[in-house]
Motif scaffolding. Structure first.
Motif, short mmCIF file in Angstrom:
data_model
loop_
_atom_site.label_atom_id
_atom_site.label_comp_id
_atom_site.label_asym_id
_atom_site.label_seq_id
_atom_site.Cartn_x
_atom_site.Cartn_y
_atom_site.Cartn_z
N MET A 1 0.91 -1.14 -0.02
CA MET A 1 -0.07 -0.11 0.12
C MET A 1 1.01 1.20 0.18
O MET A 1 1.75 1.36 0.81
N VAL A 2 0.40 2.29 -0.79
CA VAL A 2 1.11 3.40 -1.04
C VAL A 2 0.76 4.32 0.02
O VAL A 2 -0.48 4.71 0.09
N CYS A 3 1.77 5.06 0.91
CA CYS A 3 1.35 6.02 1.86
C CYS A 3 1.15 7.35 1.18
O CYS A 3 2.32 7.86 0.81
N SER A 4 0.17 8.21 1.16
CA SER A 4 0.03 9.22 0.67
C SER A 4 0.30 10.55 1.48
O SER A 4 0.00 9.98 2.71
N LYS A 5 0.70 11.48 1.14
CA LYS A 5 1.13 12.33 1.88
C LYS A 5 -0.03 13.40 2.31
O LYS A 5 -0.44 14.11 1.45
N MET A 6 -0.96 13.13 3.56
CA MET A 6 -2.22 13.85 3.56
C MET A 6 -2.02 15.11 4.40
O MET A 6 -2.96 16.09 4.21
N ARG A 7 -1.17 15.31 5.35
CA ARG A 7 -1.06 16.39 6.09
C ARG A 7 -0.33 17.56 5.33
O ARG A 7 1.05 17.07 4.96
N LYS A 8 -0.88 18.60 5.25
CA LYS A 8 -0.17 19.76 4.22
C LYS A 8 0.30 20.93 4.95
O LYS A 8 -0.43 21.43 5.76
N VAL A 9 1.63 21.16 4.99
CA VAL A 9 2.16 22.08 5.96
C VAL A 9 3.17 23.22 5.21
O VAL A 9 3.82 22.91 4.13
N LYS A 32 -5.13 27.33 1.30
CA LYS A 32 -5.82 28.00 2.45
C LYS A 32 -5.90 26.97 3.32
O LYS A 32 -6.39 27.51 4.47
N LEU A 33 -6.21 25.81 3.05
CA LEU A 33 -6.53 24.82 4.12
C LEU A 33 -5.57 24.17 4.75
O LEU A 33 -5.55 23.25 5.85
N HIS A 34 -4.14 24.59 4.48
CA HIS A 34 -3.01 23.73 4.94
C HIS A 34 -2.60 24.38 6.32
O HIS A 34 -2.92 25.62 6.62
N GLU A 35 -1.96 23.72 6.87
CA GLU A 35 -1.26 24.35 8.30
C GLU A 35 -0.04 25.29 7.84
O GLU A 35 0.71 25.01 7.05
N ILE A 36 -0.24 26.24 8.70
CA ILE A 36 0.80 27.37 8.44
C ILE A 36 1.44 27.78 9.61
O ILE A 36 1.16 27.84 10.90
N TYR A 37 2.85 27.63 9.56
CA TYR A 37 3.82 27.91 10.57
C TYR A 37 4.93 28.93 10.22
O TYR A 37 5.56 28.85 9.31
N ALA A 38 4.83 30.16 10.91
CA ALA A 38 5.66 31.26 10.44
C ALA A 38 6.51 31.63 11.60
O ALA A 38 6.20 32.09 12.79
N PHE A 39 8.03 31.85 11.16
CA PHE A 39 8.97 32.19 12.28
C PHE A 39 9.48 33.36 11.82
O PHE A 39 9.77 34.05 10.67
N GLU A 40 9.43 34.50 12.72
CA GLU A 40 9.94 35.78 12.56
C GLU A 40 10.40 36.34 13.91
O GLU A 40 9.56 36.41 14.78
#
Length: 197
Positions: A1-9, A32-40
């Protein structure tokens, strides 16, 4: 079974005013539905990012290779601040103390190879150490799309061959999945990074 990358970051190192997030959203409607991580590291900017993008995870911290605190040297504009004292545009006598997060450790604690990760690295001279640490810890393999801006020409006494070698290494590894300001797939880089135009 191929594991698809479901979590989008989307991970934005050196988020500035948050314009890369806007660029990311504009690339594809589904982003716009993906997880966003911002470093500043500059708190004057993270407040605005959090207001513009309430769903984003915003870190008032610099991306680095260890968990520590450091001086953020301030420049003539908010876009020229740097942890690197050798950046020619900074005032060595004007700085604030900021938190630095070990990006490799942070990635390992929060994500996995099975996540689909898009990353921007625009950290005003700190990109060399971070990219090397990510390579040494096999984290390049975790990143599916990489946008990078190098700053070697803006660093005093910097050996530009270090940058040239790293650029070649990135292109060899990622091929058409890496976008490097003025060096490789520049136009695609500009679609995401408005500050680079």
């Amino acid at each position: 079974m191929v594991c698809s990358k479901m979590r989008k970051v989307f991970i934005d190192l050196g988020a500035g005013s948050g314009d890369d997030i806007k660029g990311y959203y504009n690339l594809y409607p589904g982003n716009k539905l993906h997880e966003i991580y911002a470093f500043e590291p500059n708190p004057r900017r993270t407040i605005g990012i959090a207001e513009r993008y309430p769903a984003a995870h915003v870190y008032t911290a610099a991306a680095g290779v260890e968990d520590t605190t450091s001086k953020l040297y301030l420049g003539n504009s908010l876009n020229t601040n740097s942890l690197n004292i050798n950046k020619v545009s900074v005032n060595k006598n004007n700085y604030i103390d900021v938190r630095v997060i070990d990006i490799c450790k942070w990635m390992k604690n929060n994500f996995s190879y099975d996540d689909y990760i898009t990353m921007v690295i625009d950290i005003e001279g700190g990109e060399y150490e971070v990219l090397q640490a990510m390579y040494d810890q096999q984290l390049w393999e975790w990143v599916d799309q990489l946008y990078v801006e190098f700053h070697g020409e803006k660093l005093a006494n910097f050996d530009i061959e270090i940058e040239n070698t790293l650029v070649d290494k990135l292109i060899d590894f990622y091929g058409d999945r890496v976008y490097i300001y003025r060096k490789h797939q520049h136009q695609q880089f500009l679609k995401l990074n408005a500050e680079g135009s």
